[in-house]
Scaffold this motif. Sequence first.
Motif, PDB file in Angstrom:
ATOM      1  N   THR A 139      61.611  33.694 -36.854  1.00 36.41           N
ATOM      2  CA  THR A 139      60.569  33.161 -38.360  1.00 36.41           C
ATOM      3  C   THR A 139      62.383  31.876 -38.556  1.00 36.41           C
ATOM      4  OG1 THR A 139      59.745  34.618 -39.440  1.00 36.41           O
ATOM      5  CG2 THR A 139      60.883  33.066 -41.214  1.00 36.41           C
ATOM      6  N   GLY A 140      62.842  32.444 -38.316  1.00 37.11           N
ATOM      7  CA  GLY A 140      64.660  31.803 -38.437  1.00 37.11           C
ATOM      8  C   GLY A 140      64.176  30.343 -37.230  1.00 37.11           C
ATOM      9  N   GLN A 141      63.830  31.309 -36.523  1.00 39.04           N
ATOM     10  CA  GLN A 141      63.158  29.950 -35.455  1.00 39.04           C
ATOM     11  C   GLN A 141      62.669  28.661 -35.967  1.00 39.04           C
ATOM     12  OE1 GLN A 141      62.447  31.662 -32.065  1.00 39.04           O
ATOM     13  NE2 GLN A 141      64.421  31.202 -30.915  1.00 39.04           N
ATOM     14  N   ILE A 142      61.381  29.477 -36.387  1.00 40.72           N
ATOM     15  CA  ILE A 142      60.077  28.320 -36.901  1.00 40.72           C
ATOM     16  C   ILE A 142      61.074  27.626 -38.054  1.00 40.72           C
ATOM     17  CG2 ILE A 142      58.064  27.617 -38.259  1.00 40.72           C
ATOM     18  CD1 ILE A 142      57.680  30.261 -36.606  1.00 40.72           C
ATOM     19  N   ILE A 143      61.767  27.874 -38.839  1.00 45.95           N
ATOM     20  CA  ILE A 143      62.679  27.501 -40.486  1.00 45.95           C
ATOM     21  C   ILE A 143      63.094  25.516 -39.686  1.00 45.95           C
ATOM     22  CG2 ILE A 143      64.354  27.175 -42.158  1.00 45.95           C
ATOM     23  CD1 ILE A 143      62.880  29.911 -42.646  1.00 45.95           C
ATOM     24  N   LEU A 144      64.482  26.669 -38.367  1.00 52.01           N
ATOM     25  CA  LEU A 144      64.876  25.437 -37.875  1.00 52.01           C
ATOM     26  C   LEU A 144      64.005  24.456 -37.142  1.00 52.01           C
ATOM     27  CD1 LEU A 144      67.576  24.219 -37.131  1.00 52.01           C
ATOM     28  CD2 LEU A 144      67.792  25.865 -35.065  1.00 52.01           C
ATOM     29  N   LEU A 145      63.246  24.618 -36.521  1.00 42.37           N
ATOM     30  CA  LEU A 145      62.163  23.758 -35.844  1.00 42.37           C
ATOM     31  C   LEU A 145      61.475  22.573 -37.409  1.00 42.37           C
ATOM     32  CD1 LEU A 145      60.676  25.405 -33.052  1.00 42.37           C
ATOM     33  CD2 LEU A 145      62.620  23.624 -32.334  1.00 42.37           C
ATOM     34  N   THR A 146      61.106  23.457 -38.491  1.00 39.23           N
ATOM     35  CA  THR A 146      60.643  22.386 -38.935  1.00 39.23           C
ATOM     36  C   THR A 146      61.940  21.826 -40.299  1.00 39.23           C
ATOM     37  OG1 THR A 146      59.137  24.377 -39.537  1.00 39.23           O
ATOM     38  CG2 THR A 146      59.317  22.560 -40.975  1.00 39.23           C
ATOM     39  N   LYS A 147      62.797  22.222 -39.887  1.00 44.68           N
ATOM     40  CA  LYS A 147      64.138  20.969 -40.450  1.00 44.68           C
ATOM     41  C   LYS A 147      64.499  20.638 -39.903  1.00 44.68           C
ATOM     42  CE  LYS A 147      66.856  24.628 -43.377  1.00 44.68           C
ATOM     43  NZ  LYS A 147      67.752  25.267 -43.288  1.00 44.68           N
ATOM     44  N   VAL A 148      64.329  20.323 -38.431  1.00 46.90           N
ATOM     45  CA  VAL A 148      64.276  19.645 -36.830  1.00 46.90           C
ATOM     46  C   VAL A 148      63.641  18.159 -37.339  1.00 46.90           C
ATOM     47  CG1 VAL A 148      64.632  19.213 -34.974  1.00 46.90           C
ATOM     48  CG2 VAL A 148      66.515  21.009 -36.062  1.00 46.90           C
ATOM     49  N   LEU A 149      62.498  18.865 -37.286  1.00 52.76           N
ATOM     50  CA  LEU A 149      61.015  18.050 -37.529  1.00 52.76           C
ATOM     51  C   LEU A 149      60.979  16.980 -38.371  1.00 52.76           C
ATOM     52  CD1 LEU A 149      58.993  20.539 -35.198  1.00 52.76           C
ATOM     53  CD2 LEU A 149      59.735  18.827 -33.981  1.00 52.76           C
ATOM     54  N   THR A 150      61.102  17.619 -39.338  1.00 56.49           N
ATOM     55  CA  THR A 150      60.945  16.886 -40.476  1.00 56.49           C
ATOM     56  C   THR A 150      61.968  16.479 -41.955  1.00 56.49           C
ATOM     57  OG1 THR A 150      60.967  19.168 -42.136  1.00 56.49           O
ATOM     58  CG2 THR A 150      58.969  18.795 -41.051  1.00 56.49           C
ATOM     59  N   GLY A 151      62.883  16.633 -41.450  1.00 53.43           N
ATOM     60  CA  GLY A 151      64.577  16.196 -41.713  1.00 53.43           C
ATOM     61  C   GLY A 151      64.403  16.763 -43.562  1.00 53.43           C
ATOM     62  N   GLN A 152      63.483  17.598 -43.798  1.00 57.17           N
ATOM     63  CA  GLN A 152      63.372  18.497 -45.047  1.00 57.17           C
ATOM     64  C   GLN A 152      64.283  19.262 -45.234  1.00 57.17           C
ATOM     65  OE1 GLN A 152      59.691  19.175 -45.365  1.00 57.17           O
ATOM     66  NE2 GLN A 152      59.319  16.819 -46.102  1.00 57.17           N
ATOM     67  N   ASP A 153      64.953  19.563 -46.351  1.00 58.29           N
ATOM     68  CA  ASP A 153      65.807  20.864 -46.613  1.00 58.29           C
ATOM     69  C   ASP A 153      64.913  21.562 -47.106  1.00 58.29           C
ATOM     70  OD1 ASP A 153      67.192  23.007 -48.608  1.00 58.29           O
ATOM     71  OD2 ASP A 153      68.031  21.534 -49.066  1.00 58.29           O
ATOM     72  N   LEU A 154      63.916  23.265 -46.849  1.00 55.20           N
ATOM     73  CA  LEU A 154      62.585  23.479 -47.778  1.00 55.20           C
ATOM     74  C   LEU A 154      63.180  24.209 -48.141  1.00 55.20           C
ATOM     75  CD1 LEU A 154      62.527  24.853 -43.850  1.00 55.20           C
ATOM     76  CD2 LEU A 154      61.428  22.675 -44.770  1.00 55.20           C
ATOM     77  N   GLY A 155      64.604  24.351 -48.991  1.00 57.04           N
ATOM     78  CA  GLY A 155      64.834  24.542 -50.250  1.00 57.04           C
ATOM     79  C   GLY A 155      64.866  26.648 -50.514  1.00 57.04           C
TER      80      GLY A 155
END
Length: 172
Positions: A139-155
């Motif tokens: 899950t941590g890897q998916i969160i990091l990838l999502t941040k990198v790919l979207t440039g978003q703070d997931l909050g």
Amino acid sequence: MTSEEIFIKFSADKLEQLHGRIQDCLARLTPEQIWTRGSENENAVGNLVLHLSGNIRQWIGAGVAGLADNRQRDAEFDARGGSAPGDLTELLKSRVAEVSGIIREVPAARLTERITPQGYDVTVLEAIAHAVEHFSHHTGQIILLTKVLTGQDLGYYQHLRGSGRADGARLP
């Protein structure tokens, strides 16, 4: 509650919480981003979702509940697409629902029973702990990838900003 009951409830609750984070990440990503790899030795978010779905089904479904073990582990990592975001979302949703239900129904007396998921000789307690830890790791890897790919703070932890405490109270 007994310590065994606390462990069982915490494990199922944590799995469901982490699942919610993955679902949020999948909803933020385009189909192309879900299958994006930086290199051939990296996994895409889609691979990680397939992997988590297979792993929890094998360790908890087959290992703890005795369901058939028909996992194709290598295929989880070999995939380069082919599963639409909605399909990945539904696959993980159904697997987490199945597995969290199994965990919640484990009698405390079974926690010390020995089982052999994926060929490992472990107790039911160890299998549950492993499955939740493994799910958390990816899950941590998916969160990091999502941040990198979207440039978003997931909050996910905005409620902690500036407080230093989980309850939001400011420190002196």
